[in-house]
Design a protein around this motif. Structure first.
Motif, PDB file in Angstrom:
ATOM      1  N   VAL A  82      48.284  11.933  42.980  1.00  0.00           N
ATOM      2  CA  VAL A  82      47.252  13.283  42.310  1.00  0.00           C
ATOM      3  C   VAL A  82      46.198  12.615  41.816  1.00  0.00           C
ATOM      4  CG1 VAL A  82      47.193  14.868  40.378  1.00  0.00           C
ATOM      5  CG2 VAL A  82      49.326  14.674  41.968  1.00  0.00           C
ATOM      6  N   GLY A  83      46.217  11.572  41.012  1.00  0.00           N
ATOM      7  CA  GLY A  83      45.120  10.893  40.297  1.00  0.00           C
ATOM      8  C   GLY A  83      43.896  10.743  41.173  1.00  0.00           C
ATOM      9  N   GLU A  84      44.324  10.181  42.578  1.00  0.00           N
ATOM     10  CA  GLU A  84      42.928   9.652  43.266  1.00  0.00           C
ATOM     11  C   GLU A  84      42.002  10.916  43.705  1.00  0.00           C
ATOM     12  OE1 GLU A  84      44.481   6.297  46.237  1.00  0.00           O
ATOM     13  OE2 GLU A  84      46.293   7.764  45.557  1.00  0.00           O
ATOM     14  N   HIS A  85      42.645  12.100  43.505  1.00  0.00           N
ATOM     15  CA  HIS A  85      41.837  13.435  43.681  1.00  0.00           C
ATOM     16  C   HIS A  85      41.007  13.787  42.644  1.00  0.00           C
ATOM     17  CE1 HIS A  85      45.205  13.187  46.797  1.00  0.00           C
ATOM     18  NE2 HIS A  85      44.365  14.210  47.481  1.00  0.00           N
ATOM     19  N   PHE A  86      41.166  13.104  41.508  1.00  0.00           N
ATOM     20  CA  PHE A  86      40.558  13.509  40.244  1.00  0.00           C
ATOM     21  C   PHE A  86      39.733  12.314  39.555  1.00  0.00           C
ATOM     22  CE2 PHE A  86      44.010  16.768  40.491  1.00  0.00           C
ATOM     23  CZ  PHE A  86      43.255  17.799  40.240  1.00  0.00           C
ATOM     24  N   GLY A  87      39.710  11.313  40.611  1.00  0.00           N
ATOM     25  CA  GLY A  87      38.923  10.315  39.668  1.00  0.00           C
ATOM     26  C   GLY A  87      39.799   9.348  38.709  1.00  0.00           C
ATOM     27  N   GLN A  88      41.169   9.616  38.752  1.00  0.00           N
ATOM     28  CA  GLN A  88      41.959   8.914  37.883  1.00  0.00           C
ATOM     29  C   GLN A  88      41.550   9.527  36.317  1.00  0.00           C
ATOM     30  OE1 GLN A  88      44.560   7.139  38.743  1.00  0.00           O
ATOM     31  NE2 GLN A  88      43.726   6.993  40.999  1.00  0.00           N
ATOM     32  N   ARG A  89      40.954  10.403  36.285  1.00  0.00           N
ATOM     33  CA  ARG A  89      40.834  11.012  34.637  1.00  0.00           C
ATOM     34  C   ARG A  89      41.270  12.327  34.749  1.00  0.00           C
ATOM     35  NH1 ARG A  89      36.920  14.124  32.043  1.00  0.00           N
ATOM     36  NH2 ARG A  89      35.882  14.479  33.826  1.00  0.00           N
ATOM     37  N   ALA A  90      42.033  12.650  33.606  1.00  0.00           N
ATOM     38  CA  ALA A  90      42.916  13.844  33.567  1.00  0.00           C
ATOM     39  C   ALA A  90      41.620  15.192  33.483  1.00  0.00           C
ATOM     40  CB  ALA A  90      43.680  13.876  32.163  1.00  0.00           C
ATOM     41  N   PRO A  91      41.576  16.061  34.263  1.00  0.00           N
ATOM     42  CA  PRO A  91      40.842  16.970  34.287  1.00  0.00           C
ATOM     43  C   PRO A  91      41.051  18.121  33.177  1.00  0.00           C
ATOM     44  CG  PRO A  91      42.331  17.382  36.110  1.00  0.00           C
ATOM     45  CD  PRO A  91      42.586  16.014  35.510  1.00  0.00           C
ATOM     46  N   ASP A  92      39.994  18.759  32.572  1.00  0.00           N
ATOM     47  CA  ASP A  92      40.156  19.846  31.944  1.00  0.00           C
ATOM     48  C   ASP A  92      41.159  21.004  32.451  1.00  0.00           C
ATOM     49  OD1 ASP A  92      38.555  18.744  30.105  1.00  0.00           O
ATOM     50  OD2 ASP A  92      36.774  19.767  30.680  1.00  0.00           O
ATOM     51  N   GLY A  93      41.977  21.431  31.721  1.00  0.00           N
ATOM     52  CA  GLY A  93      43.079  22.450  32.302  1.00  0.00           C
ATOM     53  C   GLY A  93      44.300  22.284  32.727  1.00  0.00           C
ATOM     54  N   LEU A  94      44.657  20.749  32.917  1.00  0.00           N
ATOM     55  CA  LEU A  94      45.816  19.969  33.298  1.00  0.00           C
ATOM     56  C   LEU A  94      46.930  20.422  32.400  1.00  0.00           C
ATOM     57  CD1 LEU A  94      46.752  18.103  35.400  1.00  0.00           C
ATOM     58  CD2 LEU A  94      46.747  16.283  33.612  1.00  0.00           C
ATOM     59  N   GLU A  95      46.872  20.524  31.131  1.00  0.00           N
ATOM     60  CA  GLU A  95      47.949  20.675  30.147  1.00  0.00           C
ATOM     61  C   GLU A  95      48.150  22.371  30.380  1.00  0.00           C
ATOM     62  OE1 GLU A  95      47.984  19.196  26.224  1.00  0.00           O
ATOM     63  OE2 GLU A  95      47.786  17.003  27.360  1.00  0.00           O
ATOM     64  N   GLN A  96      47.014  22.998  30.411  1.00  0.00           N
ATOM     65  CA  GLN A  96      47.229  24.541  30.503  1.00  0.00           C
ATOM     66  C   GLN A  96      47.861  25.016  31.616  1.00  0.00           C
ATOM     67  OE1 GLN A  96      43.223  26.142  30.209  1.00  0.00           O
ATOM     68  NE2 GLN A  96      43.822  28.396  30.429  1.00  0.00           N
ATOM     69  N   LEU A  97      47.853  24.287  32.787  1.00  0.00           N
ATOM     70  CA  LEU A  97      48.477  24.451  33.953  1.00  0.00           C
ATOM     71  C   LEU A  97      50.061  23.954  33.778  1.00  0.00           C
ATOM     72  CD1 LEU A  97      46.045  24.357  36.830  1.00  0.00           C
ATOM     73  CD2 LEU A  97      47.029  26.447  35.557  1.00  0.00           C
ATOM     74  N   GLY A  98      50.345  23.280  32.683  1.00  0.00           N
ATOM     75  CA  GLY A  98      52.000  23.027  32.499  1.00  0.00           C
ATOM     76  C   GLY A  98      52.218  21.641  32.932  1.00  0.00           C
ATOM     77  N   PHE A  99      51.026  20.604  32.985  1.00  0.00           N
ATOM     78  CA  PHE A  99      51.118  19.447  33.313  1.00  0.00           C
ATOM     79  C   PHE A  99      50.642  18.557  32.355  1.00  0.00           C
ATOM     80  CE2 PHE A  99      50.098  21.393  37.570  1.00  0.00           C
ATOM     81  CZ  PHE A  99      51.297  21.240  38.345  1.00  0.00           C
ATOM     82  N   GLY A 100      51.397  17.147  32.188  1.00  0.00           N
ATOM     83  CA  GLY A 100      50.929  16.099  31.396  1.00  0.00           C
ATOM     84  C   GLY A 100      50.127  15.223  31.963  1.00  0.00           C
ATOM     85  N   PRO A 101      49.493  14.166  31.402  1.00  0.00           N
ATOM     86  CA  PRO A 101      48.746  13.049  31.992  1.00  0.00           C
ATOM     87  C   PRO A 101      49.657  12.327  32.956  1.00  0.00           C
ATOM     88  CG  PRO A 101      48.575  13.038  29.351  1.00  0.00           C
ATOM     89  CD  PRO A 101      49.650  13.959  29.806  1.00  0.00           C
ATOM     90  N   GLN A 102      50.842  12.068  32.750  1.00  0.00           N
ATOM     91  CA  GLN A 102      51.756  11.524  33.607  1.00  0.00           C
ATOM     92  C   GLN A 102      51.554  11.805  35.169  1.00  0.00           C
ATOM     93  OE1 GLN A 102      52.807  13.233  31.274  1.00  0.00           O
ATOM     94  NE2 GLN A 102      54.465  14.709  32.395  1.00  0.00           N
ATOM     95  N   THR A 103      51.131  13.285  35.156  1.00  0.00           N
ATOM     96  CA  THR A 103      50.862  13.866  36.541  1.00  0.00           C
ATOM     97  C   THR A 103      50.128  13.260  37.400  1.00  0.00           C
ATOM     98  OG1 THR A 103      51.572  16.133  35.640  1.00  0.00           O
ATOM     99  CG2 THR A 103      50.448  16.048  37.873  1.00  0.00           C
ATOM    100  N   LEU A 104      49.183  12.422  36.985  1.00  0.00           N
ATOM    101  CA  LEU A 104      47.782  11.691  37.875  1.00  0.00           C
ATOM    102  C   LEU A 104      48.754  10.588  38.446  1.00  0.00           C
ATOM    103  CD1 LEU A 104      45.048  11.499  35.239  1.00  0.00           C
ATOM    104  CD2 LEU A 104      45.675  13.208  37.001  1.00  0.00           C
ATOM    105  N   GLY A 105      50.041  10.295  38.117  1.00  0.00           N
ATOM    106  CA  GLY A 105      50.546   9.086  38.926  1.00  0.00           C
ATOM    107  C   GLY A 105      51.600   9.572  39.948  1.00  0.00           C
ATOM    108  N   TRP A 106      51.811  11.119  39.951  1.00  0.00           N
ATOM    109  CA  TRP A 106      52.613  11.593  40.873  1.00  0.00           C
ATOM    110  C   TRP A 106      52.276  11.290  42.477  1.00  0.00           C
ATOM    111  CZ3 TRP A 106      54.340  16.785  38.279  1.00  0.00           C
ATOM    112  CH2 TRP A 106      54.695  16.575  37.186  1.00  0.00           C
ATOM    113  N   GLN A 107      53.336  11.046  42.932  1.00  0.00           N
ATOM    114  CA  GLN A 107      53.014  11.057  44.542  1.00  0.00           C
ATOM    115  C   GLN A 107      52.910  12.568  45.152  1.00  0.00           C
ATOM    116  OE1 GLN A 107      53.199   8.238  46.835  1.00  0.00           O
ATOM    117  NE2 GLN A 107      52.674   7.114  44.833  1.00  0.00           N
ATOM    118  N   ILE A 108      51.886  12.740  45.962  1.00  0.00           N
ATOM    119  CA  ILE A 108      51.669  13.977  46.600  1.00  0.00           C
ATOM    120  C   ILE A 108      52.809  14.497  47.405  1.00  0.00           C
ATOM    121  CG2 ILE A 108      50.196  15.416  48.083  1.00  0.00           C
ATOM    122  CD1 ILE A 108      48.935  14.845  45.595  1.00  0.00           C
TER     123      ILE A 108
END
Length: 214
Positions: free
Chosen positions: A88-114
């Motif tokens: 996931v993070g590779e699609h966002f430049g490895q930086r948590a985008p605004d709205g991530l938590e608002q959609l029910g995700f945490g920072p760890q989501t960036l490391g998830w496999q698509i």
């Protein structure tokens, strides 16, 4: 010329001879039976399908800007989005985008496999990926079709916040009439290659042919 999206004498495989204006801050709903071409229409507006006629964004014609620039500003959220990288993070430049938590995700989501994401997780993250670029127009193709009521509410909340802050023009395709009534005016039906209103009211839409909105 007002800001927003304008189509003049627009034709593609889905619609014929369409005149349409969606001003900044307006949400226009599109419904209709499956197979009538609603998704094809959105893809043509995103310059991903052949079309005839003219498209304008804030008064500038699509032919006068590079296609990638048009697609960045006229952002399409397809029913099933493509993913290019493994995480996931590779699609966002490895930086948590605004709205991530608002959609029910945490920072760890960036490391998830698509390939481990559910369809609903992909749908929510695809919306976030689209909004990062701050498009002036949103082309939403069934943006909550795979979501439960809680996540639908999260998506609508994020979109409401984005609309308030950025005032995009929105074309929203859905079979959920309740959702369209909450968000859109007018609501149009795609039928026989024309967009028509079931109960005609004043709007910025007209379509040449046997069925013609006022």
């Amino acid at each position: 010329m007002s800001s927003g999206l304008e189509l003049r004498d627009f034709s593609c495989r889905a619609v014929h001879n369409l005149q349409l204006e969606v001003v900044a801050g307006q949400s226009l709903g599109i419904t209709g039976p499956s197979g009538t071409g609603k998704s094809l229409f959105l893809r043509a507006v995103a310059d991903l399908e052949p079309y005839e006629g003219s498209m304008f964004l804030d008064g500038m014609e699509a032919n006068h800007m590079p296609a990638p620039q048009w697609r960045r500003q006229v952002g399409l959220l397809p029913a099933e989005s493509a993913w290019w990288f493994d995480t996931v993070g590779e699609h966002f430049g490895q930086r948590a985008p605004d709205g991530l938590e608002q959609l029910g995700f945490g920072p760890q989501t960036l490391g998830w496999q698509i390939n481990h994401l559910s369809s609903g997780e992909r749908q929510r993250l695809a919306l976030l990926r689209l909004l990062v670029h701050q498009p002036r127009v949103l082309l939403l193709d069934e943006p909550t079709a795979n979501l439960d009521s809680e996540n639908t509410e999260r998506v609508e909340s994020l979109l409401s916040q984005y609309r308030e802050t950025h005032r995009p023009a929105i074309l929203w395709v859905s079979h959920d009439l309740g959702q369209l009534k909450r968000w859109c005016h007018p609501i149009l039906t795609l039928k026989d290659h024309h967009l028509v209103e079931a109960q005609p009211t004043h709007s910025a839409i007209s379509s040449a042919g046997p069925e013609k909105a006022p």
